[in-house]
Design a protein around this motif. Structure first.
Motif, PDB file in Angstrom:
ATOM      1  N   PHE A 159       0.830  -1.190   0.000  1.00  0.00           N
ATOM      2  CA  PHE A 159       0.000   0.000   0.000  1.00  0.00           C
ATOM      3  C   PHE A 159       0.875   1.254   0.000  1.00  0.00           C
ATOM      4  N   PRO A 160       0.519   2.286  -0.796  1.00  0.00           N
ATOM      5  CA  PRO A 160       1.341   3.506  -0.834  1.00  0.00           C
ATOM      6  C   PRO A 160       1.239   4.298   0.473  1.00  0.00           C
ATOM      7  N   VAL A 161       2.367   4.486   1.131  1.00  0.00           N
ATOM      8  CA  VAL A 161       2.444   5.218   2.400  1.00  0.00           C
ATOM      9  C   VAL A 161       3.438   6.358   2.229  1.00  0.00           C
ATOM     10  N   ILE A 162       2.987   7.574   2.544  1.00  0.00           N
ATOM     11  CA  ILE A 162       3.813   8.772   2.381  1.00  0.00           C
ATOM     12  C   ILE A 162       4.250   9.271   3.749  1.00  0.00           C
ATOM     13  N   VAL A 163       5.532   9.469   3.910  1.00  0.00           N
ATOM     14  CA  VAL A 163       6.102  10.092   5.105  1.00  0.00           C
ATOM     15  C   VAL A 163       6.891  11.302   4.644  1.00  0.00           C
ATOM     16  N   GLY A 164       6.775  12.398   5.376  1.00  0.00           N
ATOM     17  CA  GLY A 164       7.506  13.592   4.983  1.00  0.00           C
ATOM     18  C   GLY A 164       7.850  14.458   6.162  1.00  0.00           C
ATOM     19  N   GLY A 165       8.566  15.529   5.874  1.00  0.00           N
ATOM     20  CA  GLY A 165       8.913  16.462   6.929  1.00  0.00           C
ATOM     21  C   GLY A 165      10.326  16.972   6.783  1.00  0.00           C
ATOM     22  N   SER A 166      10.739  17.736   7.792  1.00  0.00           N
ATOM     23  CA  SER A 166      12.036  18.412   7.731  1.00  0.00           C
ATOM     24  C   SER A 166      13.020  17.916   8.773  1.00  0.00           C
ATOM     25  N   GLY A 167      12.614  16.952   9.588  1.00  0.00           N
ATOM     26  CA  GLY A 167      13.525  16.450  10.617  1.00  0.00           C
ATOM     27  C   GLY A 167      14.777  15.859  10.004  1.00  0.00           C
TER      28      GLY A 167
END
Length: 309
Positions: free
Chosen positions: A172-180
């Motif tokens: 399943f497509p799982v998106i994680v993001g951010g600036s850490g």
């Protein structure tokens, strides 16, 4: 280069508004329609954004039945809103309702005021919650039929769950993001199929991508297994007056938009996308802040998207 339309419905949008822009997104050939997952308008006047917030997964369920091609998802849902077991069921159901077109963006959440407004707990430390939720959700979906799933963590405990229902898509497509700089890349390397850099300085985007690639290599995962994406505000005009009008409509200065977003003439935006491609961006989320300006989408489709490979 995939171009996706990304909206902020908490600023003022009904379900019918979302349906109108989502169907335009599909008709014009964009890859996906995504929305934020917030429960309070950002700004000084919470009553300006009538009729008020819409629930992300409720609205996506409706759009799943009223569209046929585009991908649908959140950028991003917050771990504070839902128990991971419930979220896994919700997302799997909407994926089935769409025929396998849903993607889950999941993050720690950041907007404390909306939590206070609606009585949602807002723990000071949420990265542990994010990591456990991703492990649980992917674990539930990955458990073979006929087997159960259990989890005993600091934040959540599941005991012999039948791990149902399963989404249509696997994996399943799982998106994680951010600036850490450290923890976010590690979490993305473990669980994500896509890593997203939201609203960053252009020079920072390849730096963040590099951190995720290094995190993948550390755990023995092939970095190319992930899609690398960015989200940027879009404001495009066929002439200077039209661009300035669109900048004014969303409360931004034209020069500032050019410096930080996909902004200006179609040719300027095509050039900017070319530079982003060279920096490793494979997918772009175009933040459309004036969702009633459908001519804006028409222009981007006709004079920007048509110029991309």
């Amino acid at each position: 280069m995939d171009l996706r339309i990304f909206t902020e419905p908490q600023q003022g949008a009904s379900y019918d508004d979302l349906l109108t822009i989502a169907t335009a997104t599909e008709r014009l050939g964009f890859d996906a329609f995504f929305r934020s997952d917030h429960y309070l308008r950002m700004g000084d006047d919470p009553f300006e954004g009538l009729p008020g917030p819409t629930d992300a997964w409720t609205s996506l369920a409706g759009l799943a039945r009223e569209t046929s091609r585009i991908k649908l998802g959140t950028l991003v849902s917050s771990v504070t809103y839902r128990h991971p077991g419930i979220l896994a069921i919700q997302v799997a159901q909407v994926d089935a309702m769409s025929g396998g077109r849903v993607e889950l963006g999941l993050g720690t959440g950041w907007f404390e005021r909306e939590h206070l407004a609606y009585g949602i707990p807002f723990p000071a430390k949420r990265f542990g919650m994010l990591e456990e939720q991703l492990e649980i959700i992917t674990g539930l979906w990955g458990t073979p039929l006929g087997e159960t799933y259990s989890f005993d963590g600091e934040h959540y405990t599941l005991v012999e769950s039948p791990a149902l229902p399963k989404p249509v898509q696997h994996p399943f497509p799982v998106i994680v993001g951010g600036s850490g700089p450290t923890r976010t890349p590690k979490i993305a390397a473990r669980f994500a199929t896509e890593f997203n850099v939201p609203f960053a300085e252009f020079a920072d985007i390849p730096v963040r991508f590099r951190a995720v690639r290094e995190a993948c290599e550390t755990i023995g995962r092939e970095p190319s297994e992930l899609v690398y994406s960015a989200a940027l505000v879009a404001a495009v005009g066929s002439n200077p007056a039209e661009f300035e009008r669109r900048a004014t409509a969303i409360g931004r200065e034209p020069a500032e938009l050019r410096e930080h977003g996909l902004a200006g003439s179609p040719a300027e935006v095509v050039d900017r996308i070319g530079a982003l491609r060279e920096d490793g961006v494979e997918r772009l989320y175009l933040q459309i802040l004036d969702i009633h300006d459908l001519d804006h989408l028409e222009l981007i489709a006709a004079e920007v998207m048509s110029q991309l490979d």
